[in-house]
Design an enzyme around this catalytic site. Structure first.
Site, PDB file in Angstrom:
ATOM      1  N   CYS A 168     -14.672   6.229  25.167  1.00 28.79           N
ATOM      2  CA  CYS A 168     -13.477   6.234  24.319  1.00 28.79           C
ATOM      3  C   CYS A 168     -13.897   6.125  22.865  1.00 28.79           C
ATOM      4  O   CYS A 168     -14.666   5.239  22.494  1.00 28.79           O
ATOM      5  CB  CYS A 168     -12.561   5.063  24.683  1.00 28.79           C
ATOM      6  SG  CYS A 168     -11.121   4.951  23.616  1.00 28.79           S
ATOM      7  N   HIS A 183      -8.229   2.949  36.701  1.00 27.86           N
ATOM      8  CA  HIS A 183      -8.945   3.813  35.745  1.00 27.86           C
ATOM      9  C   HIS A 183     -10.096   2.984  35.191  1.00 27.86           C
ATOM     10  O   HIS A 183      -9.956   2.293  34.178  1.00 27.86           O
ATOM     11  CB  HIS A 183      -7.956   4.236  34.649  1.00 27.86           C
ATOM     12  CG  HIS A 183      -8.540   5.076  33.558  1.00 27.86           C
ATOM     13  ND1 HIS A 183      -8.285   6.416  33.433  1.00 27.86           N
ATOM     14  CD2 HIS A 183      -9.357   4.759  32.516  1.00 27.86           C
ATOM     15  CE1 HIS A 183      -8.901   6.900  32.364  1.00 27.86           C
ATOM     16  NE2 HIS A 183      -9.558   5.910  31.782  1.00 27.86           N
ATOM     17  N   HIS A 216     -13.879   2.383  33.733  1.00 26.38           N
ATOM     18  CA  HIS A 216     -15.099   2.888  33.111  1.00 26.38           C
ATOM     19  C   HIS A 216     -16.284   2.099  33.664  1.00 26.38           C
ATOM     20  O   HIS A 216     -16.131   0.988  34.152  1.00 26.38           O
ATOM     21  CB  HIS A 216     -14.996   2.790  31.581  1.00 26.38           C
ATOM     22  CG  HIS A 216     -14.070   3.825  30.997  1.00 26.38           C
ATOM     23  ND1 HIS A 216     -14.523   4.969  30.390  1.00 26.38           N
ATOM     24  CD2 HIS A 216     -12.727   3.901  30.967  1.00 26.38           C
ATOM     25  CE1 HIS A 216     -13.493   5.702  29.998  1.00 26.38           C
ATOM     26  NE2 HIS A 216     -12.379   5.073  30.335  1.00 26.38           N
TER      27      HIS A 216
HETATM   28  P1  HMG Z   1      -0.915   8.120  12.639  1.00 30.01           P
HETATM   29  O1  HMG Z   1      -1.860   8.513  11.574  1.00 30.01           O
HETATM   30  O2  HMG Z   1      -0.374   6.740  12.643  1.00 30.01           O
HETATM   31  O3  HMG Z   1       0.304   9.134  12.819  1.00 30.01           O
HETATM   32  O4  HMG Z   1      -1.633   8.376  14.021  1.00 30.01           O
HETATM   33  P2  HMG Z   1       1.275   9.833  11.837  1.00 30.01           P
HETATM   34  O5  HMG Z   1       2.516  10.074  12.611  1.00 30.01           O
HETATM   35  O6  HMG Z   1       1.356   9.078  10.545  1.00 30.01           O
HETATM   36  O7  HMG Z   1       0.578  11.239  11.568  1.00 30.01           O
HETATM   37  C1  HMG Z   1      -0.627  11.388  10.848  1.00 30.01           C
HETATM   38  C2  HMG Z   1      -1.089  12.827  10.935  1.00 30.01           C
HETATM   39  O8  HMG Z   1      -1.382  13.172  12.288  1.00 30.01           O
HETATM   40  C3  HMG Z   1      -0.037  13.828  10.472  1.00 30.01           C
HETATM   41  O9  HMG Z   1      -0.742  14.959   9.966  1.00 30.01           O
HETATM   42  C4  HMG Z   1       0.620  14.238  11.773  1.00 30.01           C
HETATM   43  O10 HMG Z   1       1.221  15.492  11.725  1.00 30.01           O
HETATM   44  C5  HMG Z   1      -0.544  14.238  12.713  1.00 30.01           C
HETATM   45  P3  HMG Z   1      -0.940  15.164   8.373  1.00 30.01           P
HETATM   46  O11 HMG Z   1       0.448  15.138   7.812  1.00 30.01           O
HETATM   47  O12 HMG Z   1      -1.784  13.980   7.908  1.00 30.01           O
HETATM   48  O13 HMG Z   1      -1.646  16.473   8.285  1.00 30.01           O
HETATM   49  N1  HMG Z   1      -0.133  13.997  14.107  1.00 30.01           N
HETATM   50  C6  HMG Z   1      -0.442  14.784  15.136  1.00 30.01           C
HETATM   51  N2  HMG Z   1      -1.130  15.938  15.223  1.00 30.01           N
HETATM   52  C7  HMG Z   1      -1.259  16.499  16.458  1.00 30.01           C
HETATM   53  N3  HMG Z   1      -0.747  15.968  17.580  1.00 30.01           N
HETATM   54  C8  HMG Z   1      -0.043  14.818  17.526  1.00 30.01           C
HETATM   55  C9  HMG Z   1       0.133  14.188  16.271  1.00 30.01           C
HETATM   56  N4  HMG Z   1       0.757  13.077  15.876  1.00 30.01           N
HETATM   57  C10 HMG Z   1       0.596  12.964  14.564  1.00 30.01           C
HETATM   58  N5  HMG Z   1       0.463  14.300  18.643  1.00 30.01           N
HETATM   59  C11 HMG Z   1      -1.606   8.928  16.365  1.00 30.01           C
HETATM   60  C12 HMG Z   1      -0.997   8.100  15.247  1.00 30.01           C
HETATM   61  C13 HMG Z   1      -1.101   8.378  17.671  1.00 30.01           C
HETATM   62  C14 HMG Z   1      -1.198  10.370  16.193  1.00 30.01           C
HETATM   63  C15 HMG Z   1      -3.137   8.805  16.238  1.00 30.01           C
HETATM   64  O14 HMG Z   1      -3.478   7.457  16.186  1.00 30.01           O
HETATM   65  C16 HMG Z   1      -3.862   9.447  17.393  1.00 30.01           C
HETATM   66  O15 HMG Z   1      -3.864  10.652  17.555  1.00 30.01           O
HETATM   67  N6  HMG Z   1      -4.502   8.635  18.247  1.00 30.01           N
HETATM   68  C17 HMG Z   1      -5.150   9.127  19.446  1.00 30.01           C
HETATM   69  C18 HMG Z   1      -6.278   8.258  19.824  1.00 30.01           C
HETATM   70  C19 HMG Z   1      -6.878   8.772  21.085  1.00 30.01           C
HETATM   71  O16 HMG Z   1      -6.742   9.929  21.453  1.00 30.01           O
HETATM   72  N7  HMG Z   1      -7.611   7.885  21.796  1.00 30.01           N
HETATM   73  C20 HMG Z   1      -8.257   8.254  23.008  1.00 30.01           C
HETATM   74  C21 HMG Z   1      -7.304   8.426  24.148  1.00 30.01           C
HETATM   75  S1  HMG Z   1      -6.782   6.883  24.870  1.00 30.01           S
HETATM   76  C22 HMG Z   1      -8.058   6.485  25.966  1.00 30.01           C
HETATM   77  O17 HMG Z   1      -9.076   7.124  25.995  1.00 30.01           O
HETATM   78  C23 HMG Z   1      -7.834   5.362  26.956  1.00 30.01           C
HETATM   79  C24 HMG Z   1      -7.527   5.865  28.352  1.00 30.01           C
HETATM   80  O18 HMG Z   1      -8.572   6.686  28.840  1.00 30.01           O
HETATM   81  C25 HMG Z   1      -7.343   4.670  29.293  1.00 30.01           C
HETATM   82  C26 HMG Z   1      -8.500   3.665  29.216  1.00 30.01           C
HETATM   83  O19 HMG Z   1      -9.656   4.049  29.450  1.00 30.01           O
HETATM   84  O20 HMG Z   1      -8.191   2.502  28.939  1.00 30.01           O
HETATM   85  C27 HMG Z   1      -6.236   6.683  28.380  1.00 30.01           C
HETATM   86 MG    MG Z   2     -10.383   5.998  29.730  1.00 33.26          MG
END
Ligand code: HMG
Ligand code: MG
Length: 298
Positions: free
Chosen positions: A239, A206, A208
Site C-alpha cells: 500500500c 484481506h 497482507h
Molecule cells: P483530496 O486531495 O482530498 O481530494 O484527495 P479532492 O477532492 O480535494 O481532489 C483533489 C484532486 O484530485 C482534484 O484534482 C480532483 O479532481 C482529483 P485537481 O483539481 O487538483 O486537478 N480527484 C480525483 N481524480 C480522479 N479520480 C478520483 C478523484 N477524486 C478527486 N476519484 C482522494 C482525496 C480520496 C481523491 C485521494 O486521497 C485519493 O485518491 N486517495 C487514494 C489513496 C489510495 O488509492 N490508496 C490505496 C488504496 S486503499 C488500500 O490499498 C487498502 C486496501 O487494500 C485494504 C487494506 O489493505 O487495508 C483497500
Molecule cells: Mg490491501
C-alpha cells in the site's frame, strides 16, 4: 467449522500493482486480468478510480476497465473513494465498486485525506448512486490488526466501522490487515468482535503478508467461518500509504491451503501459478508465492 466453499477475490491487478515504482503498461494489466479469469477467479479487482496524483500507478483506470475482455461469471470491480471516482467507474461499465475506510484515524488521513467519519459521509452518496445504477458496493476497513501510525487498534473500533459500512449498504465488508502485523489469535478476536455486528457470511479477510503471518491468520478465520478471501497472485503488492507494507497473501498459497483442507474454490492452481510466474517475469519482480515457485521448478 470450516466453510465448504470459499470465494477468492483477486486483488493483484489493483492492490498488487498500485505500489509499483514504475507504472505497469495497460496491455500487461489487461493480459493479467484475462489470465486470472481463465484460471477460474470469479472476482477480480481490476482498477482503482482514485486520484492519479495520489496513485499514478492506477491512472489508466478507464483504459483498463473499458479494455478488459469480460468473461461469463466473472465480476470486475474497482475502488472508488468518492462520488467522482464512482461516476467515472460507472461510465466505464464497472460491475461492482468498493469504498474504503479504516479503523485508524491517522491512516484514514494519510490514505484518503479525511477522517473516518468524513469518509463515511462521503460514501453515502456513492452508495446511493451505485444502488440506482444496480452496482453492488463492497466496503473495506483498513488497519484491522494494527496501524503504521497508531499501532494497536481496538477490535471494537474495527467493528464500529465495519458495522457502519454494512448498515449503509455495503453487501460485504473486507477486513484489511494492511501492514500484515496480525497473528492468529488476534485475528480471531478481531473477527469475533466484528461478527457480533455484521453477519459472518458478509465478511471477507484481506490479509497482507508483511510478517509472514497471513496464511496462519487465514487458517484461524476460516475456522471461524469466513468464506471470502482477498489475495494477490504471486503475492504482488503493497500500500502506498503504509510504508514497508508488503503484498497480500499470495493467491497460490490460499488455493493450495484450501485444496489441502478439501475446501472448494473452483480455481485451477496450475493455471494460477503459471500466471504468477508470467506476471513476475514480465514486470521484473520476485515471485513471492512459495507455492508458485515450487510448482514452477517441478
Ligand atoms: P483530496 O486531495 O482530498 O481530494 O484527495 P479532492 O477532492 O480535494 O481532489 C483533489 C484532486 O484530485 C482534484 O484534482 C480532483 O479532481 C482529483 P485537481 O483539481 O487538483 O486537478 N480527484 C480525483 N481524480 C480522479 N479520480 C478520483 C478523484 N477524486 C478527486 N476519484 C482522494 C482525496 C480520496 C481523491 C485521494 O486521497 C485519493 O485518491 N486517495 C487514494 C489513496 C489510495 O488509492 N490508496 C490505496 C488504496 S486503499 C488500500 O490499498 C487498502 C486496501 O487494500 C485494504 C487494506 O489493505 O487495508 C483497500
Ligand atoms: Mg490491501
Amino acid at each position: 467449522a470450516f466453510p465448504q466453499q470459499v470465494r477468492l477475490v483477486e486483488v493483484g491487478p489493483r492492490d498488487g500493482l498500485q505500489n509499483e515504482p514504475t507504472p505497469i503498461d495497460t496491455a500487461t494489466k489487461l493480459a493479467l486480468i484475462d489470465r486470472l479469469g481463465a484460471a477460474g477467479l470469479t472476482h477480480i479487482e481490476a482498477a482503482s478510480f482514485v486520484s492519479p496524483k495520489w496513485v499514478p500507478q492506477m491512472a489508466d483506470h478507464r483504459e483498463v476497465m473499458q479494455g478488459l475482455t469480460r468473461r461469463n461469471g466473472v465480476t470486475y470491480s474497482a475502488l472508488t473513494p468518492n462520488f467522482k471516482g464512482l461516476e467515472a467507474a460507472l461510465e466505464c461499465g464497472v460491475d461492482e465498486v468498493a469504498v474504503f475506510s479504516a479503523a485508524s484515524e491517522a491512516f484514514s488521513q494519510k490514505n484518503i485525506n479525511c477522517s473516518v467519519a468524513e469518509s463515511l459521509e462521503r460514501f453515502a452518496p456513492v452508495l446511493e448512486r451505485a444502488r440506482e445504477a444496480n452496482v453492488r458496493v463492497r466496503g473495506y476497513v483498513s488497519c484491522v490488526l494494527g496501524c503504521p501510525y497508531e499501532g494497536e487498534i481496538a477490535p471494537a473500533k474495527v467493528a464500529e466501522v465495519a458495522k457502519a459500512l454494512y448498515e449503509m449498504g455495503c453487501y460485504e465488508v473486507s477486513l484489511g490487515d494492511t501492514i500484515g502485523v496480525g497473528t492468529p489469535l488476534k485475528a480471531k478476536r478481531m473477527l469475533e468482535a466484528v461478527a457480533r455486528d455484521v453477519p459472518m457470511a458478509k465478511l471477507a479477510a484481506h490479509f497482507h503478508d508483511t510478517y509472514g503471518q497471513a496464511l496462519a491468520n487465514l487458517y484461524a478465520v476460516l475456522e471461524e467461518g469466513v468464506a471470502v478471501i482477498d489475495s494477490s497472485v504471486a503475492g504482488l503488492g503493497g500500500c502506498p500509504y503504509a510504508k514497508g507494507a508488503s503484498g497480500n497473501v499470495a493467491s497460490e498459497e490460499v488455493v493450495y491451503l484450501l485444496d489441502g483442507l478439501g475446501i472448494q474454490s473452483g480455481i485451477d492452481l496450475d493455471a494460477l501459478a503459471a500466471t504468477g510466474t508470467w506476471i513476475t517475469q514480465t514486470i521484473g519482480r520476485p515471485n513471492r508465492s512459495k507455492v508458485g515457485v515450487a510448482l514452477a521448478s517441478r
